[in-house]
Design an enzyme around this catalytic site. Structure first.
Site, PDB file in Angstrom:
ATOM      1  N   ASP A   7       0.863  -1.198   0.000  1.00 43.78           N
ATOM      2  CA  ASP A   7       0.000   0.000   0.000  1.00 43.78           C
ATOM      3  C   ASP A   7       0.887   1.232   0.000  1.00 43.78           C
ATOM      4  O   ASP A   7       2.135   1.130   0.048  1.00 43.78           O
ATOM      5  CB  ASP A   7      -0.928   0.007   1.238  1.00 43.78           C
ATOM      6  CG  ASP A   7      -2.257   0.734   0.979  1.00 43.78           C
ATOM      7  OD1 ASP A   7      -2.217   1.899   0.546  1.00 43.78           O
ATOM      8  OD2 ASP A   7      -3.320   0.134   1.220  1.00 43.78           O
ATOM      9  N   GLY A  42       4.592   1.464  -1.470  1.00 47.34           N
ATOM     10  CA  GLY A  42       4.717   1.917  -2.857  1.00 47.34           C
ATOM     11  C   GLY A  42       3.367   2.215  -3.462  1.00 47.34           C
ATOM     12  O   GLY A  42       2.332   1.937  -2.854  1.00 47.34           O
ATOM     13  N   PHE A  99       0.926   1.512  -6.809  1.00 50.23           N
ATOM     14  CA  PHE A  99       0.802   0.612  -7.970  1.00 50.23           C
ATOM     15  C   PHE A  99       0.807   1.369  -9.291  1.00 50.23           C
ATOM     16  O   PHE A  99       0.831   0.779 -10.351  1.00 50.23           O
ATOM     17  CB  PHE A  99      -0.371  -0.365  -7.847  1.00 50.23           C
ATOM     18  CG  PHE A  99      -1.680   0.157  -7.301  1.00 50.23           C
ATOM     19  CD1 PHE A  99      -2.319   1.242  -7.875  1.00 50.23           C
ATOM     20  CD2 PHE A  99      -2.281  -0.492  -6.220  1.00 50.23           C
ATOM     21  CE1 PHE A  99      -3.530   1.694  -7.384  1.00 50.23           C
ATOM     22  CE2 PHE A  99      -3.496  -0.029  -5.720  1.00 50.23           C
ATOM     23  CZ  PHE A  99      -4.120   1.067  -6.299  1.00 50.23           C
ATOM     24  N   HIS A 144     -12.689  -1.303  -8.022  1.00 52.73           N
ATOM     25  CA  HIS A 144     -13.865  -0.417  -8.144  1.00 52.73           C
ATOM     26  C   HIS A 144     -13.527   1.065  -7.900  1.00 52.73           C
ATOM     27  O   HIS A 144     -14.330   1.933  -8.194  1.00 52.73           O
ATOM     28  CB  HIS A 144     -15.028  -0.901  -7.257  1.00 52.73           C
ATOM     29  CG  HIS A 144     -14.950  -0.535  -5.811  1.00 52.73           C
ATOM     30  ND1 HIS A 144     -16.062  -0.525  -4.993  1.00 52.73           N
ATOM     31  CD2 HIS A 144     -13.909  -0.176  -5.023  1.00 52.73           C
ATOM     32  CE1 HIS A 144     -15.710  -0.174  -3.770  1.00 52.73           C
ATOM     33  NE2 HIS A 144     -14.414   0.045  -3.761  1.00 52.73           N
TER      34      HIS A 144
HETATM   35  C1  LIG Z   1     -11.041   1.046  -0.841  1.00 52.52           C
HETATM   36  S1  LIG Z   1      -9.572   0.714   0.022  1.00 52.52           S
HETATM   37  C2  LIG Z   1      -9.607  -1.037   0.139  1.00 52.52           C
HETATM   38  C3  LIG Z   1      -8.846  -1.576   1.309  1.00 52.52           C
HETATM   39  C4  LIG Z   1      -8.860  -3.079   1.514  1.00 52.52           C
HETATM   40  N1  LIG Z   1      -8.256  -3.794   0.421  1.00 52.52           N
HETATM   41  C5  LIG Z   1     -10.247  -3.605   1.780  1.00 52.52           C
HETATM   42  O1  LIG Z   1     -10.841  -4.236   0.931  1.00 52.52           O
HETATM   43  O2  LIG Z   1     -10.764  -3.352   2.890  1.00 52.52           O
HETATM   44  C6  LIG Z   1      -8.337   1.051  -1.200  1.00 52.52           C
HETATM   45  C7  LIG Z   1      -6.907   0.859  -0.740  1.00 52.52           C
HETATM   46  O3  LIG Z   1      -6.042   1.115  -1.869  1.00 52.52           O
HETATM   47  C8  LIG Z   1      -4.923   1.845  -1.418  1.00 52.52           C
HETATM   48  N2  LIG Z   1      -4.337   2.609  -2.519  1.00 52.52           N
HETATM   49  C9  LIG Z   1      -4.843   3.712  -3.108  1.00 52.52           C
HETATM   50  N3  LIG Z   1      -4.034   4.157  -4.076  1.00 52.52           N
HETATM   51  C10 LIG Z   1      -2.969   3.307  -4.095  1.00 52.52           C
HETATM   52  C11 LIG Z   1      -1.789   3.230  -4.883  1.00 52.52           C
HETATM   53  N4  LIG Z   1      -1.556   4.137  -5.826  1.00 52.52           N
HETATM   54  N5  LIG Z   1      -0.915   2.227  -4.644  1.00 52.52           N
HETATM   55  C12 LIG Z   1      -1.163   1.306  -3.666  1.00 52.52           C
HETATM   56  N6  LIG Z   1      -2.283   1.313  -2.892  1.00 52.52           N
HETATM   57  C13 LIG Z   1      -3.173   2.306  -3.100  1.00 52.52           C
HETATM   58  C14 LIG Z   1      -5.504   2.739  -0.333  1.00 52.52           C
HETATM   59  O4  LIG Z   1      -4.504   3.253   0.522  1.00 52.52           O
HETATM   60  C15 LIG Z   1      -6.476   1.798   0.362  1.00 52.52           C
HETATM   61  O5  LIG Z   1      -5.855   1.072   1.386  1.00 52.52           O
END
Ligand SMILES: C[S@@+](CC[C@H](N)C(=O)[O-])C[C@H]1O[C@@H](n2cnc3c(N)ncnc32)[C@H](O)[C@@H]1O
Length: 336
Positions: A199, A225, A227, A245
């Site tokens: 994350d 990092g 993604f 989503h």
């Molecule tokens: C909607 S949350 C989902 C969290 C978890 N997977 C769940 O289902 O409860 C989206 C997650 O994606 C992470 N995120 C957002 N942009 C990101 C990026 N560019 N690289 C890595 N993670 C990212 C956020 O920090 C967050 O933890």
């Protein structure tokens, strides 16, 4: 022919009355208070700072809504509110409701604007292209959001820990891991497995604290990092919960491709969320979640199992399947 009745219309149309009553009860930590011991009206009124005019109706409404029980003049939690809404228990899922109360409830009052403009109605209303940058600019909001994710995902996370054939695999990475509940539940249910939560760097300390509290510090680690900037850490299984989503179609396809690249031959990709039924007519929660993505993100939307299987096939996955988890949640599994 049965006569039409207005019941369903009125129940949904005024559904926010019940919703806000529950959200205020969570905000006041009513269920945490009652988990210590049952209380009489006067004591609760003093402890929660309720006005004499509101207290009886508020508590009795919660009885009628089946979130409390009343016996011999005392209020008790129900078994569900005691288990899921007592803040001191690890099973607490109220984080999502706390966030719904602070953020989503006011943002959803602008739904009509979102429907007409296609624009988000939250902190990114000013035009920021990354919903997470705005959300994470405030450490308290970051903390609240990550805990909320655990609340909304916990049941499905436990189901993935139990249902997926983990004995075939040795390593797993959870991309967009938030507090880390998915990789935690998978590792707790499968002691042979090594896990990584991936994350944004600011999530690291909150993830590490959660993993340590669950006794997994030796077996589950954090990889920081974005993604957008780097490949996903390599593993036998790549998981993404409520990630696809958040983004538009182009980013969705990029993320599915990155999952494929991180896997060995035979490795598995699990994408899970409230996957909409292929007919788009029964999973109301999934469809409303998609409207929530309209409110929360510039391009995100929820999707059907067939949509996701199509993106997986496009990226090169040779087999796909959709499997129900709990409630409105399903996982789409792709095998490389
Ligand atoms: C909607 S949350 C989902 C969290 C978890 N997977 C769940 O289902 O409860 C989206 C997650 O994606 C992470 N995120 C957002 N942009 C990101 C990026 N560019 N690289 C890595 N993670 C990212 C956020 O920090 C967050 O933890």
């Amino acid at each position: 022919m049965t006569e039409p009745t207005p019941d369903h219309i009125m129940q949904v149309g005024l559904g926010f009355w019940a919703s806000k009553t529950l959200l205020s009860a969570v905000e006041m930590e009513l269920f945490t208070e009652l988990a210590k011991h049952p209380e009489a009206l006067e004591t609760l009124q003093g402890r929660l700072g309720l006005h004499a005019r509101s207290s009886r109706d508020f508590l009795d409404a919660l009885v009628a809504l089946k979130f409390l029980e009343r016996r011999d003049g005392k209020y008790y939690n129900t078994p569900s509110t005691d288990f899921f809404l007592d803040k001191r228990k690890p099973s607490y899922i109220g984080g999502m409701l706390e966030m719904a109360n602070h953020r989503l409830y006011p943002f959803w009052s602008h739904l009509t604007t979102a429907l007409r403009t296609g624009l988000p109605q939250n902190e990114v209303k000013d035009g920021s292209p990354d919903p997470f940058a705005a959300l994470y600019a405030d450490p308290a909001r970051l903390q609240e959001f990550l805990k909320a994710m655990t609340g909304v995902s916990h049941g499905a996370n436990m189901a993935i820990g139990r249902k997926f054939p983990w004995s075939k695999y040795k390593t797993a990475v959870d991309a967009g891991t938030a507090q880390g509940d998915l990789i935690t539940q998978v590792a707790l249910a499968n002691p042979h497995l090594e896990g990584t939560g991936f994350d944004l760097p600011e999530v690291g300390p909150i993830f590490e604290d959660y993993v340590e509290k669950n006794g997994l510090a030796g077996r589950v680690k954090f990889s920081p990092g974005s993604f957008f900037d780097r490949p996903l850490p390599k593993a036998d299984v790549v998981m993404m919960g409520h990630i696809l989503h958040d983004w538009n179609l182009e980013v969705k396809r990029m993320l599915v491709r990155k999952a494929w690249e991180a896997l060995p031959e035979g490795g598995a990709f699990i994408a899970y969320e409230c996957i909409i039924d292929d007919e788009r007519s029964t999973n109301a929660f999934g469809l409303l979640m998609s409207l929530n993505m309209l409110i929360e993100t510039p391009g995100g939307f929820d999707y059907t199992g067939a949509d996701c299987a199509g993106w997986m096939k496009e990226a090169g996955f040779r087999e796909t399947r959709v499997e129900h988890l709990v409630g409105p949640d399903s996982m789409v599994v792709g095998i490389k």
